[in-house]
Design a protein around this motif. Structure first.
Motif, PDB file in Angstrom:
ATOM      1  N   GLY A   1       0.838  -1.187   0.000  1.00 29.93           N
ATOM      2  CA  GLY A   1       0.000   0.000   0.000  1.00 29.93           C
ATOM      3  C   GLY A   1       0.874   1.237   0.000  1.00 29.93           C
TER       4      GLY A   1
ATOM      5  N   ASN B   1      -3.491  -2.751   3.429  1.00 28.55           N
ATOM      6  CA  ASN B   1      -2.936  -3.360   2.224  1.00 28.55           C
ATOM      7  C   ASN B   1      -3.565  -4.732   2.061  1.00 28.55           C
TER       8      ASN B   1
ATOM      9  N   LEU C   1      -7.296  -2.223  -1.633  1.00 24.40           N
ATOM     10  CA  LEU C   1      -7.181  -1.730  -0.260  1.00 24.40           C
ATOM     11  C   LEU C   1      -8.434  -2.113   0.497  1.00 24.40           C
TER      12      LEU C   1
ATOM     13  N   SER D   1      -3.254   1.034  -3.925  1.00 24.45           N
ATOM     14  CA  SER D   1      -2.676  -0.305  -3.882  1.00 24.45           C
ATOM     15  C   SER D   1      -1.617  -0.407  -4.968  1.00 24.45           C
TER      16      SER D   1
END
Length: 407
Positions: free
Chosen positions: A231, A301, A323, A369
């Motif tokens: 992330g 993440n 995400l 992401s």
């Protein structure tokens, strides 16, 4: 499909139905006690909230009310609770056997030509030293760089790559893992996570054994490689999550590292009490409409799975390219969804807990992401991930297919 797996699938599907039947039977045969049980649960919930968000006499009274309510819950519902818990355990264990271990997407990798392991000796209260990690790495021909007071971890990682490292490893907590992983993706080198922190959530979701710290070093010499997501918020990478609101405010407060529970008790009335203003956070919800007035936003993440028996809150996958987003107003949920990107606005700099590290970031906060960004190596002999079945439509449908003999 083996008979044993089909039988296990039938048992797993029957367990939650039996739990529902037991609850219904209790409600019908002991209606008065059931109503009192529900009221006691309500009292415990409300009293616990007041105990967390109030001070002085009101907090003391709330604690006493919560204790009384909890005692009532135990006396009235202990047998029912044991039955429900037992059925959930049966569901998880039988479902795990029926569905089988999750197949690894990792491919065998050549041994590192120049592996470098960075060690944070302070992480996990000295977990690396207790495991004899430096000596274990040296025996495998891995170069060790130990972080000293005042050292810049990101700079050390950059130097390791510039000196020829083709596999870069980090022994430390999740915040340190994120910093070194960011260097690995910048230069396209493979990455090894060594669980030498306190909680090691990233290592756990990779399937590593957190109790065998030195064993993770086998990824350098006899490893398998897979691609996982990371992330990003603005220019910072994270491996687990970013938290905005209450948690971020507590993490950045003085004394949090030395006395976490005491800090929570001291600050929660100011952050969640009746006169506390909500954080200035504005974002679009899953329906596209603006959301404000929330006290917590968690961006992860890949999404967490809160429905799985055994390890609720883990991430069953790290390669969905999504995400996970959760928002709450006090104790009430305000939304839960997934997205490939997410933006939060505010009128001032925003406190953020990023993989447990306290930061202050300038809005807008742009989350994204990074699908398949990190080449992670794990030991080749790592056991396939086995997770208990979850009470989700996906797992229930899978169990029905197994029970019927379908592929």
């Amino acid at each position: 499909m083996s008979t044993g797996r089909r039988t296990a699938a039938v048992v797993a599907l029957a367990a939650p139905l039996l739990a529902l039947a037991a609850g219904f039977e209790t409600a019908v045969r002991h209606f008065g006690s059931f109503v009192l049980f529900v009221l006691a649960v309500t009292v415990v919930t409300l009293a616990a909230w007041y105990a967390l968000t109030r001070r002085g006499l009101l907090r003391v009274l709330a604690v006493l009310a919560a204790a009384a309510g909890l005692l009532t819950v135990v006396l009235l519902g202990l047998s029912l609770f044991i039955t429900q818990a037992a059925m959930l355990v049966v569901f998880a264990v039988a479902g795990r056997y029926a569905l089988g271990p999750r197949k690894s997407r990792a491919e065998p990798a050549e041994p590192a030509r120049h592996g470098v392991l960075l060690i944070n000796p302070r992480s996990g209260d000295g977990a690396a030293e207790r495991a004899g990690l430096a000596a274990a790495a040296a025996r495998r021909g891995i170069e060790v760089v130990t972080l000293g007071p005042g050292d810049d971890l990101a700079a050390l990682a950059e130097k390791a790559v510039s000196d020829g490292a083709d596999v870069l490893g980090m022994a430390g907590g999740d915040g340190s893992q994120a910093l070194v992983a960011a260097t690995a993706i910048r230069h396209g080198v493979a990455y090894v996570c060594v669980p030498a922190g306190t909680r090691n959530h990233f290592a756990l979701d990779l399937g590593l054994d957190r109790t065998d710290v030195a064993g993770a070093l086998d990824a350098f010499t006899d490893g398998a490689e897979r691609l996982v997501d990371l992330g990003r918020v603005n220019d910072r990478v994270f491996v687990n999550n970013a938290s905005l609101g209450v948690y971020a405010e507590v993490v950045r407060s003085q004394g949090y590292r030395r006395a976490k529970f005491r800090t929570w008790g001291r600050l929660l009335p100011d952050l969640l009490g009746p006169t506390a203003p909500p954080p200035d956070l504005v974002f679009d919800g899953p329906d596209g409409r603006p959301v404000s007035g929330v006290t917590l936003v968690l961006v992860s993440n890949n999404p967490y799975d809160l429905s799985r028996v055994g390890r609720a809150g883990g991430r069953p996958r790290l390669d969905t390219g999504r995400l996970g987003i959760v928002a709450a107003r006090g104790a009430r949920p305000a939304g839960e969804w997934t997205a490939s990107a997410f933006e939060v606005n505010s009128g001032a700099d925003v406190p953020v807990g990023l993989d447990g590290e306290a930061l202050l970031l300038t809005p807008p906060l742009r989350f994204a992401s990074l699908p398949g960004a990190l080449r992670v190596r794990v030991p080749r002999n790592l056991a396939p991930l086995a997770t208990g079945a979850a009470l989700t439509r996906r797992d229930l449908n899978a169990l029905v297919r197994v029970a019927s003999g379908a592929p």
